[in-house]
Write an enzyme that holds these catalytic residues in place. Structure first.
Site, PDB file in Angstrom:
ATOM      1  N   GLY A 198       0.740  -0.828  -0.046  1.00 19.00           N
ATOM      2  CA  GLY A 198      -0.122   0.346  -0.228  1.00 19.00           C
ATOM      3  C   GLY A 198       0.764   1.143  -0.179  1.00 19.00           C
ATOM      4  N   GLY A 202       4.124   0.927   2.680  1.00 25.46           N
ATOM      5  CA  GLY A 202       5.292   0.412   2.319  1.00 25.46           C
ATOM      6  C   GLY A 202       5.513   0.236   1.256  1.00 25.46           C
ATOM      7  N   LYS A 233       0.187   8.418  18.982  1.00 24.53           N
ATOM      8  CA  LYS A 233      -0.691   8.460  17.802  1.00 24.53           C
ATOM      9  C   LYS A 233      -1.947   7.347  17.472  1.00 24.53           C
ATOM     10  CE  LYS A 233      -0.013   8.587  13.327  1.00 24.53           C
ATOM     11  NZ  LYS A 233       0.221   6.969  12.343  1.00 24.53           N
ATOM     12  N   ASN A 236      -8.549  10.815  11.620  1.00 25.44           N
ATOM     13  CA  ASN A 236      -9.562   9.946  10.956  1.00 25.44           C
ATOM     14  C   ASN A 236     -10.942   9.708  10.766  1.00 25.44           C
ATOM     15  OD1 ASN A 236      -6.122   9.005  10.672  1.00 25.44           O
ATOM     16  ND2 ASN A 236      -7.269   6.980  10.455  1.00 25.44           N
ATOM     17  N   SER A 252      -6.419   8.087   6.023  1.00 28.20           N
ATOM     18  CA  SER A 252      -5.565   7.046   5.033  1.00 28.20           C
ATOM     19  C   SER A 252      -7.100   6.142   5.288  1.00 28.20           C
ATOM     20  CB  SER A 252      -4.836   6.177   6.209  1.00 28.20           C
ATOM     21  OG  SER A 252      -5.155   6.196   7.315  1.00 28.20           O
ATOM     22  N   GLU A 286     -10.285   1.525   9.252  1.00 29.63           N
ATOM     23  CA  GLU A 286      -9.884   0.795  10.593  1.00 29.63           C
ATOM     24  C   GLU A 286     -10.001   1.675  11.872  1.00 29.63           C
ATOM     25  OE1 GLU A 286      -5.292   0.045   9.539  1.00 29.63           O
ATOM     26  OE2 GLU A 286      -5.836   2.180   9.339  1.00 29.63           O
TER      27      GLU A 286
END
Length: 293
Positions: free
Chosen positions: A9, A12, A176, A184, A242, A254
């Protein structure tokens, strides 16, 4: 060094592009098409300025190489399927997932387990191209004791892609987590870039309330963590979170690993978190994304 990276992704790919300049990087993917593309073309990051060669493998074929470190860069939602694979017991494995729900699973693993926080912005364009949309730091801490972690981090560190050691993984991940639970879901729900957390006074008021709930639950200083949220929202103001990108592309988010983790930890009602989780689930439903389990 020999570095393995699972998951191509945006993060990565960014890691592979920068680390591949000075290290032998092997990437593991699920699709034959992506494997062939990466083998033939390498990875091109706009900030690096030239293609970086990598060795590409299918994840299902296992790990033919002996790695100095293996980096797991898949989303939290895809982590369980990756953990089913047998990693070499003597190879440290660095996990870069959002949230903290996976920590208990890592404590049970036979190999040295590390966790990391990536403070960069990245945007995947296709199998071989990634944009570096915001520069930051990669922070790494050990979940299980490993005497080699500082040596390997030192080898990975470079002036234009800093990698730093953190002594306390809980401290690092908790901070974090608070940033993620504020930025998010709100940017996803209102379909805005990160900077709107600051520039939209109404949205900022909601963000502050979400941050207060998280800090109360996790026993953190609101003033310290709110300042950190604002700093990251400012430095990544033009970026999409994200979760926002996952929603737009029809993937499961997530939110349960981030906001849901905080909700489960709380002994008192968290009305803002409860609403945001349900709202994100509702948006996923409208996008045709079904949550199982």
């Amino acid at each position: 060094m020999n570095v393995g990276i699972i998951g191509m992704g945006s993060i990565g790919m960014l890691m592979a592009a920068y680390l591949g300049r000075y290290h032998n990087v092997h990437v593991y993917v699920r699709r034959e098409e992506q494997k062939e593309k990466l083998y033939q073309e390498g990875i091109y990051c706009d900030a690096v300025g030239h293609p970086v060669s990598v060795e590409a493998h299918l994840l299902e074929e296992g790990f033919p190489q002996s790695h100095d470190v293996l980096i797991v860069a898949v989303k939290q939602t895809g982590l369980d399927s990756v953990l089913d694979y047998s990693f070499p017991s003597n190879t440290p494995v660095l996990f870069l997932q959002n949230g903290m729900g996976h920590i208990e699973k890592l404590l049970e693993r036979p190999y040295p387990s590390w966790v990391g926080v990536v403070e960069h912005g990245a945007l995947k364009q296709d199998y071989c191209h990634v944009l570096h949309t915001g520069k930051g730091v990669v922070r790494i801490a050990s979940v299980t004791k490993d005497e080699n972690i500082k040596k390997i981090i030192s080898s990975l560190n470079h002036y234009d892609f800093p990698v730093e050691y953190e002594p306390d993984y809980k401290e690092m991940l908790t901070s974090k987590l608070i940033v993620n639970t504020v930025i998010n879901p709100l940017t996803t729900l209102f379909q805005v870039n990160n900077g709107h957390i600051i520039s939209n006074s109404y949205l900022r008021e909601i963000a502050e309330a979400v941050c207060r709930e998280a800090c109360l639950t996790l026993n953190r200083s609101f003033e310290k963590e709110w300042e950190r949220v604002l700093n990251i929202a400012e430095t990544t103001s033009e970026n999409q979170s994200s979760m926002f990108k996952d929603m737009m592309e029809g993937r499961q988010t997530e939110v349960d690993a981030i906001s849901g983790y905080i909700l489960k930890k709380s002994r008192t009602p968290l009305p803002y978190h409860q609403f945001l989780i349900r709202a994100i689930h509702a948006l996923q439903w409208e996008k045709g994304v079904r949550i199982h389990g």
